[in-house]
Design an enzyme around this catalytic site. Structure first.
Site, PDB file in Angstrom:
ATOM      1  NE  ARG A 113      -3.132   0.786  -0.664  1.00  0.00           N
ATOM      2  CZ  ARG A 113      -3.455   0.933  -1.938  1.00  0.00           C
ATOM      3  NH1 ARG A 113      -3.109   2.033  -2.599  1.00  0.00           N
ATOM      4  NH2 ARG A 113      -4.112  -0.012  -2.574  1.00  0.00           N
ATOM      5  CE  LYS A 148      -3.257  28.242  -5.405  1.00  0.00           C
ATOM      6  NZ  LYS A 148      -4.387  28.656  -6.268  1.00  0.00           N
ATOM      7  CE  LYS A 180      -0.373  34.711  -5.076  1.00  0.00           C
ATOM      8  NZ  LYS A 180      -0.328  34.333  -6.510  1.00  0.00           N
ATOM      9  CD  GLU A 209      -2.017  37.864  -8.256  1.00  0.00           C
ATOM     10  OE1 GLU A 209      -1.653  36.689  -8.047  1.00  0.00           O
ATOM     11  OE2 GLU A 209      -2.791  38.480  -7.499  1.00  0.00           O
ATOM     12  CG  ASP A 230      -5.118  36.754 -10.214  1.00  0.00           C
ATOM     13  OD1 ASP A 230      -5.141  35.510 -10.254  1.00  0.00           O
ATOM     14  OD2 ASP A 230      -5.699  37.411  -9.325  1.00  0.00           O
TER      15      ASP A 230
END
Length: 293
Positions: A113, A148, A180, A209, A230
């Site tokens: 597994r 992410k 950002k 951004e 964006d």
């Protein structure tokens, strides 16, 4: 110092840290084996040997087979033999054997597994990336991953993106700067934010951004050469490409889907970043089939 494994050279060649991968594999096995595999130990004699194959249940691109092999080695040591392993990045179809493993059956089932968890997840990332690469074929755009990623899995997930034909974005908050929206708010505008980062770290690449064409024009006038568009609609992105006229690389990001990939790429952007490659990818269907005597 962590002892070397037979997979160290392969992992280094793949851009991975062998010691870090081994530590992660050991932590994963510790979750499953706080005091042994009670079922396998109760039902299978220690001297019984066998073999089996990892087989693809669907079409896609495999990755992480070296990590899966390392899992088996950690459980069974020199008693295990791995053969018929296809290279990571290979395209496979249902029924294809991607790896054969032989050794004590107890060990095969104990490691099964954990080995499958690595190979199935990383093959899912590679397969999803390959789908985006195929959708962008014939355009200038390349698919990028993002930060992410699953905690502690970043290096492996980004490796799987490379196996699928994608390009890695920054690995951390330190290896390049990305301004950002919240940085822009805090600094008082896109240009002040850009110039503050350039002044503090002139050695780093800086990407900024933007959410509209006015911000884009301001940054181009300030000499910014890497800009992220964006959540723009397709028409606005196409206009952004015309406004930029080759003065900066443009990355499209935000709310993008595979169905929309082609139309975004055809605007002329250089990159399309896709968080879904790593944060919500579907696992690839692999299974271990033991040989019947």
């Amino acid at each position: 110092m962590t002892a070397a494994t037979p997979y160290d050279e392969e992992l280094r060649a793949a851009g991975l840290d062998p010691a870090a991968v081994l530590a992660q594999v050991r932590a994963a096995l510790a979750e499953d084996l706080p005091s042994g595999d009670v079922t396998s130990e109760a039902t299978i004699a220690a001297d019984v040997r066998g073999s089996g194959v990892f087989a693809a249940r669907e079409a896609g691109v495999v990755a992480g087979l070296g990590v899966a092999a390392l899992v088996f080695h950690e459980v069974m040591g020199e008693t295990v033999e791995i053969t018929d392993r296809v290279p990571d990045g290979s395209e496979v179809k249902p029924g294809d054997v991607v790896l054969r493993v032989s050794g004590p059956v107890r060990g095969l089932l104990t490691a099964e597994r954990t080995a499958l968890n690595y190979a199935s997840h990383l093959s899912g990332v590679a397969t999803a990336t390959a789908q985006w690469v195929a959708a962008l074929e014939g355009t200038r755009a390349r698919v990028l991953d993002t930060r992410k990623t699953l905690p502690t899995f970043r290096a492996l997930q980004k490796y799987a993106v490379r196996c699928g034909g994608g390009v890695n974005h920054r690995f951390s908050l330190s290896d390049r700067a990305m301004v950002k929206d919240n940085h822009v708010v805090a600094a008082g505008g896109v240009v002040p934010a850009y110039e503050a980062v350039r002044a503090a770290r002139p050695d780093l690449r800086v990407e900024v951004e933007v959410t509209d064409l006015d911000q884009l024009r301001e940054l181009l006038a300030a000499g910014c050469t890497e800009i992220l568009l964006d959540n723009m609609d397709t028409a606005t992105m196409a206009e952004a490409v015309l406004v930029t006229d080759g003065r900066a690389t443009l990355e499209a990001s935000g709310g993008l889907t595979l169905e929309r990939a082609r139309e975004v790429a055809e605007t002329g952007v250089d990159f399309i970043s896709v968080g879904a490659l790593t944060h919500s990818v579907k696992v690839f269907d692999l299974g271990l089939d033991l040989d019947e005597d």
